[in-house]
Design an enzyme around this catalytic site. Structure first.
Site, PDB file in Angstrom:
ATOM      1  N   LYS A 116      76.996  11.588   7.571  1.00  0.00           N
ATOM      2  CA  LYS A 116      78.092  12.476   7.175  1.00  0.00           C
ATOM      3  C   LYS A 116      77.657  13.929   6.988  1.00  0.00           C
ATOM      4  CE  LYS A 116      81.037   8.947   5.111  1.00  0.00           C
ATOM      5  NZ  LYS A 116      81.818   8.620   3.929  1.00  0.00           N
ATOM      6  N   HIS A 235      90.114   3.213  -1.488  1.00  0.00           N
ATOM      7  CA  HIS A 235      89.761   3.947  -0.268  1.00  0.00           C
ATOM      8  C   HIS A 235      89.996   3.129   1.003  1.00  0.00           C
ATOM      9  CE1 HIS A 235      88.224   6.909  -2.961  1.00  0.00           C
ATOM     10  NE2 HIS A 235      87.211   6.167  -3.363  1.00  0.00           N
ATOM     11  N   ARG A 291      85.262   5.633  17.238  1.00  0.00           N
ATOM     12  CA  ARG A 291      85.709   4.328  17.750  1.00  0.00           C
ATOM     13  C   ARG A 291      87.226   4.281  17.681  1.00  0.00           C
ATOM     14  NH1 ARG A 291      87.528   2.449  12.906  1.00  0.00           N
ATOM     15  NH2 ARG A 291      86.260   3.032  11.110  1.00  0.00           N
ATOM     16  N   ARG A 337      99.230  -3.389   7.016  1.00  0.00           N
ATOM     17  CA  ARG A 337      98.126  -4.326   7.229  1.00  0.00           C
ATOM     18  C   ARG A 337      98.375  -5.590   6.428  1.00  0.00           C
ATOM     19  NH1 ARG A 337      92.435  -1.049   7.587  1.00  0.00           N
ATOM     20  NH2 ARG A 337      93.240   0.893   8.450  1.00  0.00           N
TER      21      ARG A 337
HETATM   22  P1  ADP Z   1      84.445   6.228   4.025  1.00  0.00           P
HETATM   23  O1  ADP Z   1      83.509   6.550   5.140  1.00  0.00           O
HETATM   24  O2  ADP Z   1      83.814   5.359   2.987  1.00  0.00           O
HETATM   25  O3  ADP Z   1      85.787   5.745   4.479  1.00  0.00           O
HETATM   26  P2  ADP Z   1      85.530   8.936   3.615  1.00  0.00           P
HETATM   27  O4  ADP Z   1      84.651  10.115   3.549  1.00  0.00           O
HETATM   28  O5  ADP Z   1      86.316   8.735   4.866  1.00  0.00           O
HETATM   29  O6  ADP Z   1      84.662   7.624   3.253  1.00  0.00           O
HETATM   30  O7  ADP Z   1      86.551   8.953   2.390  1.00  0.00           O
HETATM   31  C1  ADP Z   1      87.403   7.864   2.138  1.00  0.00           C
HETATM   32  C2  ADP Z   1      88.472   8.237   1.143  1.00  0.00           C
HETATM   33  O8  ADP Z   1      87.877   8.732  -0.075  1.00  0.00           O
HETATM   34  C3  ADP Z   1      89.396   9.348   1.591  1.00  0.00           C
HETATM   35  O9  ADP Z   1      90.461   8.867   2.392  1.00  0.00           O
HETATM   36  C4  ADP Z   1      89.891   9.848   0.233  1.00  0.00           C
HETATM   37  O10 ADP Z   1      90.847   8.949  -0.280  1.00  0.00           O
HETATM   38  C5  ADP Z   1      88.652   9.776  -0.644  1.00  0.00           C
HETATM   39  N1  ADP Z   1      87.888  11.052  -0.604  1.00  0.00           N
HETATM   40  C6  ADP Z   1      86.817  11.351   0.178  1.00  0.00           C
HETATM   41  N2  ADP Z   1      86.374  12.611  -0.023  1.00  0.00           N
HETATM   42  C7  ADP Z   1      87.163  13.162  -0.977  1.00  0.00           C
HETATM   43  C8  ADP Z   1      87.243  14.457  -1.628  1.00  0.00           C
HETATM   44  N3  ADP Z   1      86.385  15.453  -1.343  1.00  0.00           N
HETATM   45  N4  ADP Z   1      88.224  14.642  -2.543  1.00  0.00           N
HETATM   46  C9  ADP Z   1      89.101  13.644  -2.844  1.00  0.00           C
HETATM   47  N5  ADP Z   1      89.086  12.411  -2.276  1.00  0.00           N
HETATM   48  C10 ADP Z   1      88.146  12.152  -1.354  1.00  0.00           C
END
Ligand code: ADP
Length: 450
Positions: A116, A235, A291, A337
């Site tokens: 990331k 999440h 993906r 889902r």
């Molecule tokens: P993963 O790879 O575990 O899915 P992500 O980076 O895509 O992690 O984040 C998943 C979720 O976490 C997001 O959809 C959001 O709900 C929350 N999230 C991630 N980063 C932030 C942030 N900076 N502020 C608020 N919520 C966040």
């Protein structure tokens, strides 16, 4: 074009790929564990190979077994679906070393986006707006505290290798930092073998908006608008729609172009999703998935294209079958889902399906590997189906969703179907007025889910 492809996955996504292959006149090969001998993807594929015992590690994640299955059957290419090996750069490298084709992006792109911190740096350089935060990794607690003070609390500590909601911890205040920092690192280490973490401003009421992109690997790329996936539990997405109820045509065009240009710039090949948090009219990049996503059907619904077919086309060296100008949004689509889980705690509920009836009619699509008498094994993900509806506008899609949910019968196990019946009674869901915390609050207040 390929004559035969192997699908390194199971469940509804394996069926999804088999269906696309069949329409293209391509022979499909299923692989399966001993627990999945009776699974629908095995029945539906043209050929099948057993690749190991129930444990995913020894079957769906076993690279040597999958490569051997390709060699035995003469499959020329592998579609990974989502999950399992779909974002494993080492797998892509091995496939190529065996003279086979991976239906997806290059190992290099998977590697960049799978880390990331590197992903964020890359996107920043490509002009994609990012969440304010640390410049790269944060090694010590002192540094973490300094950055927390600098960007202002609350902040979120994220494992660079994290995924599936694991390895992320929020620090509400400075006093909270030690716990959050240490836990995120420990989760990164134990789940992903990497304890590097970084820090971001924690946005308090954003929506989750993701842009579907598609590239041909030759410098051309398009975007297929956004999906709003804000309704999440821990999440994990549960309800997704396209277009996003809060996104205007001008915003879509602006962020879509930024994403498509970024992908063209790096010669991205295949399907990808660039995920953003969206707050006060601003987009903030959080991660890219290299993906096909679970929720891709809502995009297919409003654009009338088959994304899996396009993936197979570009992997074989052909061009995409559309240009940006061809892509016009038609109506509204929603996916829910269906998981084999018991409410209120969403605990997995495998078992025998005594009765299954899929809904039908105009604008209804049910992607599921269920059938009457099927036994859901306890070893894998609890997603057992996706109900996708399409209507001329959002109200029509919602009415259709309610109607289709009423027709859907899944007996024998507990499922998340009652959750959607309840959500469709909620004013905020009907008006599209929700953010990423809405569902958690609702579950707490209505089901006592903590
Ligand atoms: P993963 O790879 O575990 O899915 P992500 O980076 O895509 O992690 O984040 C998943 C979720 O976490 C997001 O959809 C959001 O709900 C929350 N999230 C991630 N980063 C932030 C942030 N900076 N502020 C608020 N919520 C966040």
């Amino acid at each position: 074009m390929f004559k035969k492809i192997l699908i390194a996955n199971r469940g509804e996504i394996a069926l999804r790929v088999i269906r696309a292959a069949r329409e293209m006149g391509i022979v499909s090969v299923a692989v399966h564990s001993t627990a999945d001998s009776d699974a629908m993807h095995v029945r539906m594929a043209d050929e099948s190979v057993c690749i190991g015992p129930p444990s995913s590690q020894q079957s769906y994640l076993s690279i040597p077994s999958i490569i051997a299955a390709c060699e035995i059957t003469g499959a020329e290419a592998i579609h990974p679906g989502y999950g399992f090996l779909s974002e494993n750069a080492g797998f892509v490298q091995i496939i190529e070393d065996h003279g086979l084709t991976f239906i997806g992006p290059t190992a290099a792109h998977i590697r960049i986006m799978g880390d990331k911190i590197t992903a964020k740096d890359t996107m920043k350089e490509l002009g994609v707006p990012c969440v304010p935060g640390s410049d790269g990794g944060v090694a010590t607690l002192d540094e973490a505290k300094r950055i927390g003070d600098e960007i202002g609390y609350p902040v979120i500590i994220k494992a660079t290798a994290g995924g599936g909601g694991k390895g992320m911890k929020v620090a509400q205040t400075a006093a909270d930092m030690e716990r959050a920092f240490m836990t995120a690192r420990a989760e990164g280490k134990s789940n992903f073998g990497n304890d590097e973490v970084y820090i971001e401003k924690y946005l308090t009421t954003p929506r989750h908006i993701e842009i579907q992109v598609f590239g041909d690997g030759k410098g051309r790329a398009v975007h297929l608008g956004e999906r709003d996936c804000s309704l999440q539990r821990r999440h994990q997405k549960v309800f997704e729609e396209a277009p996003g109820p809060s996104i205007t045509e001008a915003e879509r065009a602006r962020i879509g172009k930024v994403c498509a240009d970024a992908m063209a710039n790096i010669n991205y090949i295949g399907a990808g999703t660039i995920e953003f948090l969206y707050e006060n009219g601003e987009f903030y990049f959080i991660e890219m998935n290299t993906r096909l996503q679970v929720e891709h059907p809502v995009t297919e619904g409003i654009f009338g294209v088959d994304l899996v077919r396009e993936q197979i086309r570009v992997a074989s060296g052909m061009d995409m079958s559309f240009t940006q100008e061809d892509l016009k949004i038609n109506g509204h689509a929603i996916e829910v889902r269906i998981n084999a889980e018991k409410l209120p705690n969403f605990s997995p509920c495998p078992g025998k399906i005594t009765q299954y009836h899929a809904p039908g009619g105009l604008g209804v699509r049910m992607d599921s590997a269920l059938y009457d008498g099927y036994s859901i094994p306890p070893y894998y993900d609890s997603l057992i189906g996706k109900l996708i509806v399409h209507g001329r506008d959002r109200p029509e899609a919602l009415a259709r969703l309610k109607r289709a949910l009423g027709e859907l019968i899944v007996d024998g196990v507990d499922t998340t179907i009652p959750l959607f019946h309840a959500l469709l009674e909620e004013k905020d869901v009907l008006t599209g007025d929700y953010n990423i915390h809405w569902l958690e609050h609702w579950l707490e207040n209505n089901l006592g889910d903590a």
